[in-house]
Design an enzyme around this catalytic site. Structure first.
Site, PDB file in Angstrom:
ATOM      1  N   GLU A   3       0.707  -0.930   0.003  1.00  0.00           N
ATOM      2  CA  GLU A   3       0.280  -0.035  -0.271  1.00  0.00           C
ATOM      3  C   GLU A   3       0.689   1.095   0.306  1.00  0.00           C
ATOM      4  O   GLU A   3       2.041   1.075  -0.057  1.00  0.00           O
ATOM      5  CB  GLU A   3      -1.237   0.023   1.510  1.00  0.00           C
ATOM      6  CG  GLU A   3      -1.983  -1.580   1.283  1.00  0.00           C
ATOM      7  CD  GLU A   3      -2.955  -1.180   2.142  1.00  0.00           C
ATOM      8  OE1 GLU A   3      -3.578  -0.402   2.197  1.00  0.00           O
ATOM      9  OE2 GLU A   3      -3.319  -2.596   2.608  1.00  0.00           O
ATOM     10  N   LYS A  51       0.562   4.636  -4.892  1.00  0.00           N
ATOM     11  CA  LYS A  51       1.403   3.183  -5.194  1.00  0.00           C
ATOM     12  C   LYS A  51       2.780   2.627  -6.094  1.00  0.00           C
ATOM     13  O   LYS A  51       3.337   2.371  -6.510  1.00  0.00           O
ATOM     14  CB  LYS A  51       0.706   1.981  -5.424  1.00  0.00           C
ATOM     15  CG  LYS A  51      -0.387   1.847  -4.197  1.00  0.00           C
ATOM     16  CD  LYS A  51      -1.709   1.064  -4.301  1.00  0.00           C
ATOM     17  CE  LYS A  51      -2.561   0.756  -3.215  1.00  0.00           C
ATOM     18  NZ  LYS A  51      -3.481  -0.071  -3.719  1.00  0.00           N
ATOM     19  N   ASN A 166      -5.683  -2.378   0.154  1.00  0.00           N
ATOM     20  CA  ASN A 166      -6.714  -3.758   1.235  1.00  0.00           C
ATOM     21  C   ASN A 166      -6.642  -3.437   2.502  1.00  0.00           C
ATOM     22  O   ASN A 166      -8.007  -3.604   3.298  1.00  0.00           O
ATOM     23  CB  ASN A 166      -6.760  -5.139   0.955  1.00  0.00           C
ATOM     24  CG  ASN A 166      -7.738  -5.991   0.960  1.00  0.00           C
ATOM     25  OD1 ASN A 166      -9.252  -5.327   0.552  1.00  0.00           O
ATOM     26  ND2 ASN A 166      -7.876  -6.953   1.770  1.00  0.00           N
ATOM     27  N   ARG A 254     -10.212  -9.756  -4.076  1.00  0.00           N
ATOM     28  CA  ARG A 254      -9.205  -9.449  -2.464  1.00  0.00           C
ATOM     29  C   ARG A 254     -11.158  -9.068  -1.290  1.00  0.00           C
ATOM     30  O   ARG A 254     -11.705  -8.664  -1.443  1.00  0.00           O
ATOM     31  CB  ARG A 254      -9.149  -7.763  -2.455  1.00  0.00           C
ATOM     32  CG  ARG A 254      -7.347  -7.726  -3.720  1.00  0.00           C
ATOM     33  CD  ARG A 254      -7.149  -6.273  -3.800  1.00  0.00           C
ATOM     34  NE  ARG A 254      -6.224  -6.244  -4.683  1.00  0.00           N
ATOM     35  CZ  ARG A 254      -6.379  -4.902  -5.146  1.00  0.00           C
ATOM     36  NH1 ARG A 254      -5.794  -4.422  -4.121  1.00  0.00           N
ATOM     37  NH2 ARG A 254      -5.894  -4.587  -6.357  1.00  0.00           N
TER      38      ARG A 254
END
Length: 281
Positions: A3, A51, A166, A254
């Site tokens: 992340e 990211k 996530n 996810r």
């Protein structure tokens, strides 16, 4: 998938190792870049954008260039002293950059390219949660733009705000008291949610252990993520593990974690499929 805070730390580590130095060797191990030689290029800086990670260069044969990479699910950048044994298998290396006695190695990178227009590669992104130009107002507007969309899906959309993965999307839903399948319209204050995301990522930007609870003791760092069937830290109800939507794309793959008592289903929520078995992430 790493992340925004992970990429931020990676960029800081690479910047400390390479910035201000001249590359004495480059070895690209992807077909499209296999003949590229960046020897003689100076590393101006290493910076994250959401990211994405950029190594900005000057003085190469191609003038100003940036090495653009994205870790995707399995990628990592490591820094080694020259001759030090790598901690990952050599066949997973996608690029090796040497500057004097320092070696930076990119393993299993999902994206690796050279670009003279780095900003174009990230023009689609929403405000960077860890960027110097973080814009809470624009992030809130982006979030509220699709009122019927599931909150858990909107938070993963990097066009809304860049850097959430996530883990943070699950933790943010819990902290907001909202089910991941609740529509964005259920968010009472999108700007406050954007502030919460910014605060969490900033607090974890340079720490090795991600924490959203304020308790960094091992096993107490997170509210719901990865805690399937364990008691909610607030009310004791068993945490549920499931997946959003009905498709087979990345968002559906996810998993989501939530407390059915602290995050009750609200009108307009989409479907959530319960998942059992080993705790996939």
């Amino acid at each position: 998938m790493p992340e925004g805070d992970t990429v931020y730390r990676t960029a800081a580590r690479l910047h400390a190792a390479l910035a201000g130095k001249t590359l004495t060797r480059s070895d690209f191990r992807v077909p499209a870049l296999a003949t590229k030689d960046l020897s003689g290029a100076a590393v101006d800086r290493v910076r994250p954008v959401g990211k994405h990670l950029f190594i900005d260069l000057s003085g190469a044969a191609d003038r100003r260039l940036s090495i653009h990479s994205h870790l995707m699910m399995e990628g990592a950048w490591h820094v080694y002293a020259r001759g030090e044994k790598w901690r990952r298998p050599g066949f997973t290396a996608r690029v090796v950059l040497r500057a004097g006695d320092t070696e930076a190695v990119g393993f299993d990178l999902g994206v690796l390219e050279l670009t003279a227009a780095p900003e174009a590669a990230v023009a689609h992104l929403g405000p960077d949660l860890l960027g110097e130009d973080w814009d809470r107002v624009r992030a809130a507007e982006n979030l509220a733009a699709d009122a019927d969309r599931a909150l858990g899906l909107a938070l993963l959309d990097q066009r809304v705000m860049a850097g959430i993965g996530n883990i943070y999307r699950n933790e943010l839903c819990f902290l907001a008291g909202l089910h991941p399948a609740a529509p964005v319209s259920a968010v009472p204050d999108p700007a406050a949610l954007a502030d919460s995301a910014h605060r969490l990522l900033t607090a974890n930007a340079l720490t090795p252990v991600r924490c959203t609870t304020g308790d960094r003791r091992r096993g107490r760092e997170l509210w719901v993520y990865g805690r399937d069937r364990r008691p909610c830290r607030r009310c004791g109800t068993a945490i549920v593990r499931g997946s959003l939507g009905t498709g087979s794309g990345p968002a559906a793959e996810r998993v989501v974690y939530f407390c059915p008592a602290c995050q009750p289903v609200t009108p307009g929520s989409g479907p959530v499929r319960r998942r059992t078995g080993s705790a996939g992430r």
